[in-house]
Design an enzyme around this catalytic site. Structure first.
Site, PDB file in Angstrom:
ATOM      1  CE  LYS A   1      38.924  40.245  36.839  1.00  0.00           C
ATOM      2  NZ  LYS A   1      40.229  39.303  36.818  1.00  0.00           N
TER       3      LYS A   1
ATOM      4  CG  ASN B   1      42.795  31.256  45.665  1.00  0.00           C
ATOM      5  OD1 ASN B   1      43.225  31.736  44.646  1.00  0.00           O
ATOM      6  ND2 ASN B   1      42.850  30.202  45.946  1.00  0.00           N
TER       7      ASN B   1
ATOM      8  CG  ASP C   1      39.266  38.962  40.515  1.00  0.00           C
ATOM      9  OD1 ASP C   1      40.338  38.800  40.004  1.00  0.00           O
ATOM     10  OD2 ASP C   1      38.870  40.045  41.034  1.00  0.00           O
TER      11      ASP C   1
ATOM     12  CD  GLN D   1      42.204  38.357  33.227  1.00  0.00           C
ATOM     13  OE1 GLN D   1      41.763  38.974  34.012  1.00  0.00           O
ATOM     14  NE2 GLN D   1      42.862  37.385  33.169  1.00  0.00           N
TER      15      GLN D   1
ATOM     16  CE  LYS E   1      39.441  31.127  31.809  1.00  0.00           C
ATOM     17  NZ  LYS E   1      38.269  31.597  32.509  1.00  0.00           N
TER      18      LYS E   1
HETATM   19  N1  GLU Z   1      40.592  36.517  38.283  1.00  0.00           N
HETATM   20  C1  GLU Z   1      41.957  35.980  37.758  1.00  0.00           C
HETATM   21  C2  GLU Z   1      42.710  36.909  37.149  1.00  0.00           C
HETATM   22  O1  GLU Z   1      42.768  38.177  37.545  1.00  0.00           O
HETATM   23  C3  GLU Z   1      41.711  34.622  37.023  1.00  0.00           C
HETATM   24  C4  GLU Z   1      40.719  34.697  35.678  1.00  0.00           C
HETATM   25  C5  GLU Z   1      40.735  33.327  35.194  1.00  0.00           C
HETATM   26  O2  GLU Z   1      41.023  32.470  35.670  1.00  0.00           O
HETATM   27  O3  GLU Z   1      39.843  33.292  34.104  1.00  0.00           O
HETATM   28  O4  GLU Z   1      43.624  36.633  36.240  1.00  0.00           O
END
Ligand code: GLU
Length: 447
Positions: free
Chosen positions: A128, A243, A168, A113, A92
């Site tokens: 990612k 965002n 992102d 992540q 994810k």
């Molecule tokens: N890009 C966001 C982060 O850095 C969200 C990732 C997601 O919702 O999977 O956590």
């Protein structure tokens, strides 16, 4: 061997095996520094190739993304998906479309992540992806064509139980829509849970848009209250105007703070009376405009296209733009001018030097993998809603987000104390995030 030389051994190997990836080195170095405290206490974490496995992605996919622009010229971009760790759940993490995207950047983000997702307490692994595509100045049709080509390769590697991308930098609701449409067409299946950040009318979750910014402010609220302070009456600087920044600013102002400055890649606005969030949203989200456009439409603000947003005197700093945007010098300026709290809304916006300054100067600092986990946590809530073919109210989802952020804060604070580093939320986040993944990896065997 001493723990320090063990850590150095791991780090040297990472430098050798991953040349030319400074952001990845930086992210790993920070985690290893925290793991020192764990390895001294629990030596079994230094066994079974655990750390070597954790810093090596399970899978890295790099692919060509060819597409035709509005003038009929063929463009070729490079797409990435780094599936870092799926011990706790399907991979994810977001997709970033920005010209700076390269393998090292995607690996640093994917590595962060793993720990961030672990901290949410929800069943999601870490990944990612993205592309070196620059959406700036591109027409809607070009963005759609690019997304369709990108998904034509990516669809083979993702799925509700395999890997669930989201947005992102450069990837918002519009892009997720085009990506989902192409996935649906290629697979001939309506697999809602394959992407998060979807539109509200076709499987998206309320609060997902606001979640990263709101979550960062909820985390900061906990950090302030642990120090017997509140947002009410505070001056807050929020870098960025995407965002994350917009909804961090909105929530901070709702809680009684004044957001005195915001920025984009061209400059920053100093607004001593606060930011007009509705106007900002109109400029940024609807018109896809710049901070200079915002500044041109309001009174008593100054717009600067040189200098740094961190030169402004403030109480709370929320870096919400991009990696390494706040360096050691900026950190000193913030400290000299009385800033007491910094929380990362973006991923790794503060350099290692900056974090060092914060620690030495007694500034309360919330690292991104804890403070900005609200976005991915709400993505996991979107997955829950999709799996049960349900959709929750704004109030209920926001309540869940709030309690997740408060749990993450408690986890970071108690873990830091347990390892004799009270108030060091970097150590707390890294260790708590690590241990959950490590324990599950040990249980699942050498894979
Ligand atoms: N890009 C966001 C982060 O850095 C969200 C990732 C997601 O919702 O999977 O956590």
């Amino acid at each position: 061997m001493s723990v320090d030389s063990t850590i150095k051994g791991y780090y040297d190997k990472i430098l050798n095996r991953n040349p030319g990836e400074p952001e990845f080195h930086q992210a790993v170095h920070e985690v290893l520094q925290s793991l020192k405290f764990v390895l001294t206490k629990d030596a079994h974490y230094d066994d079974f190739g655990l750390i070597e496995r954790m810093v090596e992605p399970e899978r890295q996919i790099i692919f060509r993304v060819p597409w035709v622009d509005d003038t009929g010229v063929v463009q070729v971009n490079r797409g990435f998906r780094v599936q870092f760790n799926s011990t706790l759940g399907p991979y994810k993490g977001g997709l970033r479309f920005h010209p700076s995207v390269n393998l090292g950047i995607v690996k640093f983000l994917g590595f962060e992540q793993i720990f961030k997702n672990s901290l949410t307490g929800l069943p999601i692994g870490g990944a990612k992806g993205g592309a070196d595509f620059d959406p700036k100045g591109r027409s809607d049709r070009e963005v759609m064509t690019f997304c369709q080509s990108f998904m034509t390769e990516l669809h083979r590697h993702i799925g509700e139980y395999r890997d669930v991308p989201a947005g992102d930098i450069g990837v918002g609701g519009r892009e997720i829509g085009y990506l989902f449409g192409q996935y649906r067409r290629l697979t001939n299946e309506y697999e809602s849970g394959v992407l998060t950040g979807k539109g509200l009318k076709w499987g998206g979750s309320l609060v997902r848009t606001e979640a990263t910014g709101y979550g960062a402010v909820y985390f900061t609220q906990e950090m302030l209250s642990a120090d017997k302070q509140r947002f009410d009456g505070a001056r807050v600087t929020v870098s960025g105007s995407g965002n994350v920044a917009i909804y961090a600013a909105q929530k901070a102002q709702e809680l009684g703070a004044t957001v005195i400055a915001m920025s984009d890649s061209s400059g920053y606005v100093h607004a001593p009376d606060g930011i007009n969030i509705e106007l900002l949203k109109d400029v940024k989200e609807r018109r896809r405009g710049r901070m200079s456009d915002y500044a041109a439409e309001v009174d008593r603000v100054t717009y600067r296209d040189s200098g740094s947003i961190w030169d402004i005197e403030t109480d709370v700093a929320l870096p919400c733009a991009t990696q390494n945007e706040l360096d050691g010098e900026a950190a000193k300026t913030l400290a000299d001018q009385g800033c007491r709290y910094v929380a990362e809304g973006a991923n790794m916006p503060c350099t290692a030097d900056a974090v060092d300054v914060f620690r030495r100067r007694g500034i309360h600092f919330a690292p991104g993998k804890a403070a900005n986990a609200g976005g991915v946590a709400t993505s996991a809530l979107e997955m829950q809603q999709n799996a049960s073919r349900d959709s929750w109210s704004f109030g209920y989802t926001d309540k869940r987000l709030r309690s997740i952020m408060s749990n993450i804060f408690q986890t970071c604070a108690t873990t830091a104390e347990e390892y004799d580093q009270p108030g060091n939320y970097v150590v707390g986040a890294n260790i708590a995030g690590f241990k959950k993944v490590a324990d599950a990896m040990l249980a699942q065997g050498v894979i």
